[in-house]
Design an enzyme around this catalytic site. Structure first.
Site, PDB file in Angstrom:
ATOM      1  N   ASP A  38       3.116  10.057  -4.858  1.00 62.56           N
ATOM      2  CA  ASP A  38       3.455  10.713  -5.987  1.00 62.56           C
ATOM      3  C   ASP A  38       3.103  12.175  -5.822  1.00 62.56           C
ATOM      4  OD1 ASP A  38       0.832  10.263  -8.477  1.00 62.56           O
ATOM      5  OD2 ASP A  38       0.806   9.918  -6.295  1.00 62.56           O
ATOM      6  N   ASP A  44      -1.383  13.797  -2.123  1.00 61.02           N
ATOM      7  CA  ASP A  44      -0.453  13.260  -1.346  1.00 61.02           C
ATOM      8  C   ASP A  44       0.347  14.042  -0.439  1.00 61.02           C
ATOM      9  OD1 ASP A  44      -0.621  12.672  -4.325  1.00 61.02           O
ATOM     10  OD2 ASP A  44       0.405  10.929  -3.656  1.00 61.02           O
ATOM     11  N   ASN A  48       1.503  11.675 -10.626  1.00 64.31           N
ATOM     12  CA  ASN A  48       0.983  13.228 -10.852  1.00 64.31           C
ATOM     13  C   ASN A  48       2.043  13.941 -11.373  1.00 64.31           C
ATOM     14  OD1 ASN A  48      -1.509  13.155  -9.486  1.00 64.31           O
ATOM     15  ND2 ASN A  48      -0.615  12.994  -7.532  1.00 64.31           N
ATOM     16  N   THR A 105      -0.044   5.638  -2.142  1.00 62.04           N
ATOM     17  CA  THR A 105      -1.294   6.807  -2.688  1.00 62.04           C
ATOM     18  C   THR A 105      -0.940   7.294  -4.085  1.00 62.04           C
ATOM     19  OG1 THR A 105       0.269   8.607  -1.973  1.00 62.04           O
ATOM     20  CG2 THR A 105      -1.381   7.575  -0.422  1.00 62.04           C
ATOM     21  N   PHE A 157      -7.200   6.789 -11.649  1.00 61.99           N
ATOM     22  CA  PHE A 157      -5.611   7.272 -12.239  1.00 61.99           C
ATOM     23  C   PHE A 157      -4.568   6.350 -11.626  1.00 61.99           C
ATOM     24  CE2 PHE A 157      -2.967   9.954 -14.292  1.00 61.99           C
ATOM     25  CZ  PHE A 157      -1.547  10.092 -13.336  1.00 61.99           C
ATOM     26  N   ASN A 158      -4.469   6.105 -10.536  1.00 65.23           N
ATOM     27  CA  ASN A 158      -3.439   5.441  -9.925  1.00 65.23           C
ATOM     28  C   ASN A 158      -3.437   3.896 -10.746  1.00 65.23           C
ATOM     29  OD1 ASN A 158      -2.411   7.320  -8.412  1.00 65.23           O
ATOM     30  ND2 ASN A 158      -3.364   6.743  -6.352  1.00 65.23           N
ATOM     31  N   HIS A 169      -8.532  12.264  -2.041  1.00 67.55           N
ATOM     32  CA  HIS A 169      -8.245  11.021  -2.168  1.00 67.55           C
ATOM     33  C   HIS A 169      -7.169  10.247  -1.156  1.00 67.55           C
ATOM     34  CE1 HIS A 169     -10.307  11.300  -6.251  1.00 67.55           C
ATOM     35  NE2 HIS A 169      -9.326  12.427  -6.597  1.00 67.55           N
ATOM     36  N   ASP A 170      -6.070  10.842  -1.096  1.00 70.28           N
ATOM     37  CA  ASP A 170      -4.981  10.267  -0.406  1.00 70.28           C
ATOM     38  C   ASP A 170      -4.982  10.614   0.967  1.00 70.28           C
ATOM     39  OD1 ASP A 170      -2.460  11.167  -3.380  1.00 70.28           O
ATOM     40  OD2 ASP A 170      -4.021   9.424  -2.962  1.00 70.28           O
TER      41      ASP A 170
HETATM   42  O1  RIB Z   1      -7.368   9.076  -8.831  1.00 68.93           O
HETATM   43  C1  RIB Z   1      -6.742   9.722  -7.429  1.00 68.93           C
HETATM   44  C2  RIB Z   1      -5.452   9.445  -7.433  1.00 68.93           C
HETATM   45  O2  RIB Z   1      -4.483   9.841  -8.308  1.00 68.93           O
HETATM   46  C3  RIB Z   1      -4.786  10.271  -6.207  1.00 68.93           C
HETATM   47  O3  RIB Z   1      -3.686   9.518  -5.673  1.00 68.93           O
HETATM   48  C4  RIB Z   1      -4.027  11.479  -6.944  1.00 68.93           C
HETATM   49  O4  RIB Z   1      -3.098  11.942  -6.066  1.00 68.93           O
HETATM   50  C5  RIB Z   1      -3.692  10.743  -8.197  1.00 68.93           C
HETATM   51  O5  RIB Z   1      -2.424  10.341  -7.845  1.00 68.93           O
HETATM   52 CA    CA Z   2      -1.373  10.098  -5.416  1.00 75.73          CA
END
Ligand code: RIB
Ligand code: CA
Length: 311
Positions: free
Chosen positions: A13, A18, A42, A127, A169-170, A242-243
């Site tokens: 996303d 990403d 996102n 991701t 978040f994901n 993160h990704d």
């Molecule tokens: O929590 C982090 C995730 O949430 C990452 O994948 C970032 O791109 C958002 O999508």
């Molecule tokens: Ca992401």
């Protein structure tokens, strides 16, 4: 000795982090990027898809097919992240609009087609929220055996003293999708906040990035300056990679240390839905359904990330 490139699919996303993961996948000789699917998180699906197209085109990966995915989570309303700005990739002042177009099929059908025609099971990296992956599980169970391993940036497991919401978040965006994927039997490694919040872009990393004097290097600095500023303002931490870490763990699995556990995801809590609860001690009597990343070699991760960005 030439490295045998791992064919992979990425569901994402984009989103700044990403975007960096896509760049790393394309640049890495250890990865053959077969295709990209987009999900919302996102930003809305139109923006994440436009961003995927323009990122791939800009880095010379315009031959990589992109298919757009679900417009919202399975059951919950769409909640958009704010860390990436209105376009979902703010800070890309000179990232042109894409000329390449998306595949004429939905992401879920595209993933099924790519998996069914793959001669061997392939690595799948996700991701973003798992909405597309959950629908793949439900619509095409016969192709799941062709997923060699799903590496997902998501979840958070250890409660540290720092103030951290119980959800990542994901997982928060589509907990029902995560539950379906966890129950599917697809082998999954969860690269969660426990390790991704340790790979933060700070001044030393910005100094290293600034040495990459190429259009891509300057673009990544623009992205990460924006991303870092917003993270500091909203979460009081630097820009977490993160990704990129989830992708890096597919390139070099020794970058992270994992442990097996049964993971349950809360889909009923009023304030905790999306929480990923690990049963490390087997008290639930359930077999482990995931590998959880519990440690990361921060220095070697950044070495890899910078070497790929330098190209
Ligand atoms: O929590 C982090 C995730 O949430 C990452 O994948 C970032 O791109 C958002 O999508
Ligand atoms: Ca992401």
């Amino acid at each position: 000795m030439s490295i045998q490139a791992k064919p992979i699919l990425i569901d994402c996303d984009p989103g700044h982090d990403d975007a960096v993961a896509l760049v790393m996948a394309h640049r890495s000789p250890a990865i053959e990027l077969l295709g990209v699917t987009t999900t919302c998180g996102n930003a809305g699906i139109d923006k994440t898809t436009r961003n995927a197209l323009r990122i791939l085109e800009f880095i010379g990966a315009g031959n990589v097919p992109v298919a757009a995915g679900c417009v919202r989570p399975l059951t919950r309303p769409l909640v958009l992240g704010t860390a990436d700005g209105p376009s979902g990739l703010e800070g890309s002042k000179y990232l042109p609009d894409p000329t390449m177009t998306i595949e004429p099929v939905h992401a879920v059908d595209f993933l099924a087609r790519m998996l069914s025609k793959a001669p061997e099971p392939i690595d799948f990296v996700a991701t973003g929220p798992l909405t597309n992956v959950a629908l793949l599980v439900m619509k095409y169970p016969q192709v799941l055996a062709k997923i060699k391993h799903l590496t997902w940036m998501g979840g958070v497991f250890y409660r540290k003293s720092e103030i951290i919401s119980p959800t990542e978040f994901n997982a928060f965006c589509d907990p029902e999708a995560l539950k379906i994927v966890l129950e599917s039997g697809v082998p999954i490694t969860m690269v969660g906040l426990d390790v991704t919040r340790r790979v933060l872009i700070e001044e030393p990393q910005f100094e290293e990035l600034a040495k990459i004097d190429t259009p891509l290097g300057r673009l990544v600095v623009d992205w990460l300056r924006y991303y870092d500023k917003l993270h500091r303002r909203t979460m009081n931490i630097g820009g977490a990679m993160h990704d990129p870490l989830a992708l890096a763990a597919v390139i070099d699995p020794t970058l992270i240390t994992t442990r097996p556990a049964h993971i349950a995801v809360d889909v009923g809590g009023a304030y905790t839905f999306g929480a990923t609860v690990a049963d490390f001690w087997g008290t639930r009597g359930e077999k482990p359904n995931a590998e959880i990343a519990v440690d990361v070699d921060v220095e070697r991760f950044f070495d890899l990330m910078f070497s790929l960005l330098r190209g």
